[in-house]
Design an enzyme around this catalytic site. Structure first.
Site, PDB file in Angstrom:
ATOM      1  N   PHE A 324      31.632 -22.506 -24.654  1.00 16.96           N
ATOM      2  CA  PHE A 324      30.667 -22.913 -23.624  1.00 16.96           C
ATOM      3  C   PHE A 324      29.696 -21.792 -23.274  1.00 16.96           C
ATOM      4  O   PHE A 324      28.631 -22.034 -22.731  1.00 16.96           O
ATOM      5  CB  PHE A 324      31.397 -23.442 -22.384  1.00 16.96           C
ATOM      6  N   LYS A 325      30.053 -20.564 -23.601  1.00 16.57           N
ATOM      7  CA  LYS A 325      29.163 -19.457 -23.259  1.00 16.57           C
ATOM      8  C   LYS A 325      27.842 -19.532 -24.013  1.00 16.57           C
ATOM      9  O   LYS A 325      26.850 -18.971 -23.579  1.00 16.57           O
ATOM     10  CB  LYS A 325      29.868 -18.137 -23.504  1.00 16.57           C
ATOM     11  N   ASP A 326      27.821 -20.259 -25.140  1.00 21.23           N
ATOM     12  CA  ASP A 326      26.556 -20.436 -25.866  1.00 21.23           C
ATOM     13  C   ASP A 326      25.504 -21.123 -24.991  1.00 21.23           C
ATOM     14  O   ASP A 326      24.314 -20.869 -25.115  1.00 21.23           O
ATOM     15  CB  ASP A 326      26.773 -21.322 -27.102  1.00 21.23           C
TER      16      ASP A 326
END
Ligand SMILES: *Cc1c(COP(=O)(O)O)cnc(C)c1O
Length: 686
Positions: A324-326
């Site tokens: 999810f950090k993308d």
């Protein structure tokens, strides 16, 4: 008997007590601290008129998010109410007919009241003379305060329940009126009085409308920073992190219209609320967001898998590094490129990672001209794929260190570089850990998006279960709540359970050690976003937070004040999932749905099963579980759960790529190694 610690409730109870001639007791707290007050007695003392006007008075002078009247105590404001003869009448009119806020008489009275709150010696009666008096007085009243108070006043009158949906229209109409009047008086420029006295432009004049979004530190050391400043800085020199000065509210109509948007469209609506047009023109911002999300592999960006038994899983892992950090970092990379190209300035980003942040940050900036990135990763504590995603990047602007320590250990040398203000400035250091506000702001978007996808109707509550580490994700969520989104959060944690402990007991205390688990991205000792959450739930007031954090940093433990703790636990609850249960959950989810989850997502899914299995905790509100990474990234965990890994092609290809990195062993001087690398980059780029 009403049980509540909320001032709004007391105020409304007071108004009712007077009108209905009933006895109302308001009770607070429980156990030893249990107490109650007879609200009707206060109502009697105030008298029927002022009791009924009180809700209006309260919304004008204070709301649950911030004081409407800056730098003035409630007592001062109350005193002026007593002196302002016609205010009660006007407030009563507003209670019955809120739309009369647009009449000059009503607004004039309110403005007069606000002026005397700030300038009690102003004894003029004519409004224009009062305004002049303020401007020519030798002790300037900062115009910002006044503007803020007036704007607030209008906003509160336009609250939906009073206006039935016309709020925005009235705000615009009235602000325009107000603006014209003040500009007519020359508040925006130097002007001369008819008698020759000269009045200089007010030094703190910053323009009228719209009010610019600015940022402040959670510990009071920095303020009035722009979005660009926030993007390009990390920890503040006072040790704190940044938050907006205030949180914009969204109306139900806005929610309704937003609910029909796709992910990128929604981002284009939310981000402008936090990024001033003068920082990034709207068109440029749209371009940044489009480019940021362009590498996502799913057209929906964040699709929802609807599985058996009400289990909804929002997949936030369709970006390049499958976590999810993308989502946030791909946009942050674009912001960097945008601002730095504009300034022709080079920066060095320093990132400590427990696995996913490092790779997502590297992907976000690899090959950039104006950015070098240094990543410190905890050797042997990330998954094999995570490490390869970092060490196989050979671009010259990417520098990877494998540290013999935990992800918290490696934060210390980084923090020391940032708090050395001189060093940080000389070397243009930046951080894109979740301490960076730019990341949080993008993480507001998927919370709204998740809500819209599963809510039964707009305005109804939704429960969002978040696999939690440093609380970056849930902080985005708390901002969404403060904007007006009706959601409840469950912070699901692994054996490193400081967040869950703090929520339930109010004691923010770090454990002795970081326990390595099967869900390493959540193996943290100190969730550094906690102070943001405190400020958000403390009506944006930072006063107690500085003290709390200083005590925590000194002793490793601090007690959250009861009232603050209650406010937080009315929105967030905690849930802890042990390592064994993570594996069992991965297995169960796969058996029941033929659907693999990563070991982080499983921590949250386990809450879902826990709740379904225990009869008395059955919840009727819709729920969505956030999937923070793809199971393909965590083959070790999938095997440990007795399942078969399903690697993607990209992951299979990693094995044959060359690698590059430097090891930081336990006996080495990490500070020195890091500083030398930074200086070397600065030298090369200057
Ligand atoms: C970073 C991360 C988390 C923790 O998120 P926070 O915002 O730090 O709470 C959870 N799961 C995965 C897979 C992550 O990469």
């Amino acid at each position: 008997m009403i049980r509540s610690g909320d001032r709004n409730v007391i105020v409304i109870a007071l108004a009712c007590a007077s009108e209905l001639q009933i006895e109302v007791y308001v009770a607070f707290s429980k156990g030893k601290t249990y107490h109650y007050i007879p609200d009707h007695a206060i109502a009697r003392a105030l008298g029927p008129q002022r009791s009924c006007a009180l809700p209006m008075f309260h919304t004008h002078t204070e709301t649950d998010t911030m004081p409407g009247v800056y730098h003035q105590s409630k007592v001062t404001v109350f005193k002026q109410w007593n002196l302002c003869n016609d205010l009660t009448g006007v407030l009563l009119t507003l209670v019955d007919h809120p739309s009369t806020v647009t009449t000059t008489e009503v607004m004039g009275t309110i403005e007069r009241f606000i002026i005397v709150v700030y300038q009690p010696t102003n004894s003029e009666t004519n409004l224009n003379t009062m305004r002049r008096h303020m401007f020519t007085h030798d002790r300037w009243i900062p115009i910002d305060y006044l503007q803020h108070a007036m704007q607030h006043s209008i906003m509160s009158c336009s609250k939906e329940h009073m206006y039935g949906g016309k709020g925005i229209y009235w705000i615009q109409f009235f602000l325009q009126q107000f603006l014209n009047q003040w500009n007519g008086l020359g508040a925006h420029q130097d002007w001369a009085y008819p008698d020759g006295r000269y009045c200089r432009k007010h030094p703190s004049y910053t323009g009228w409308y719209p009010q610019k979004m600015k940022y402040k530190s959670t510990r009071g050391g920095s303020s009035r920073l722009s979005f660009e400043d926030a993007l390009l800085s990390g920890f503040q020199p006072d040790g704190g992190i940044l938050l907006p000065e205030s949180i914009p509210k969204v109306s139900k109509e806005t929610l309704l219209s937003w609910s029909k948007l796709n992910f990128v469209e929604l981002a284009k609506e939310i981000l402008p609320l936090y990024i001033d047009e003068s920082d990034v023109p709207r068109e440029d911002l749209n371009g940044i967001l489009e480019r940021g999300f362009s590498r996502f592999k799913h057209p929906d960006i964040a699709p929802i898998a609807k599985l058996n038994d009400g289990l909804n899983i929002m997949e936030l892992f369709h970006g390049v590094t499958l976590a999810f950090k993308d989502l946030a970092l791909s946009c942050v990379g674009q912001f960097y490129e945008y601002f730095l190209e504009r300034k022709q300035k080079h920066v060095t980003v320093v990132v400590g990672t427990s696995g996913d942040t490092g790779s997502a940050s590297i992907e976000a900036v690899r090959g950039f001209k104006w950015v070098d990135i240094i990543v410190l990763l905890p050797r042997g504590r990330t998954s094999r794929v995570q490490e390869l995603q970092m060490t196989t990047v050979l671009e010259d602007n990417v520098h990877v260190f494998r540290v013999d320590g935990t992800s918290d250990d490696l934060d210390y040398p980084i923090k020391r570089c940032f708090t050395d203000a001189k060093f940080a400035t000389e070397n243009s250091l930046c951080s894109i850990n979740s301490i960076n506000w730019a990341r949080i702001v993008i993480q507001i978007v998927h919370i709204f998006y998740a809500y819209f996808r599963v809510c039964t109707s707009i305005g109804e509550s939704v429960e969002i279960v978040i696999p939690t580490g440093a609380c970056g994700n849930v902080t985005g969520g708390c901002v969404a709540v403060k904007m007006g989104l009706p959601v409840q959060f469950v912070c699901a944690v692994n054996d490193n359970d400081i967040v869950a402990r703090t929520i339930s007991s109010g004691e923010f205390s770090k454990s002795e050690v970081v326990v390595p688990t099967i869900s390493p991205a959540m193996d943290i000792q100190v969730p550094y976003n906690m102070e943001r959450i405190w400020v958000l739930f403390n009506d944006m007031d930072i006063t107690p937070v500085k003290q709390l954090m200083e005590e925590f940093e000194e002793k490793g433990s601090v007690n959250v004040p009861q009232q603050l703790k209650n406010k937080i636990s009315s929105v967030i609850s905690g849930y802890k999932c042990t390592n064994d249960l993570v594996k069992a959950t991965m297995k169960r989810c796969h058996d029941e749905n033929d659907y693999l989850v990563c070991p982080h997502t499983a921590v949250a899914v386990s809450y879902h099963y826990h709740q379904r299995d225990s009869q008395d905790e059955k919840s009727t509100i819709p729920q969505v579980v956030i999937a923070t990474a793809s199971p393909a990234k965590f083959e070790e965990a999938v095997l440990a759960a007795g399942l078969t890994p399903q690697p993607t092609e990209g992951i299979l290809a990693l094995d044959s790529l060359p690698t590059r990195y430097v090891d930081m062993e336990a006996n080495m001087d990490w500070d020195l190694m890091l500083r030398n690398k930074i200086k070397e980059i600065t030298k090369r780029c200057s």
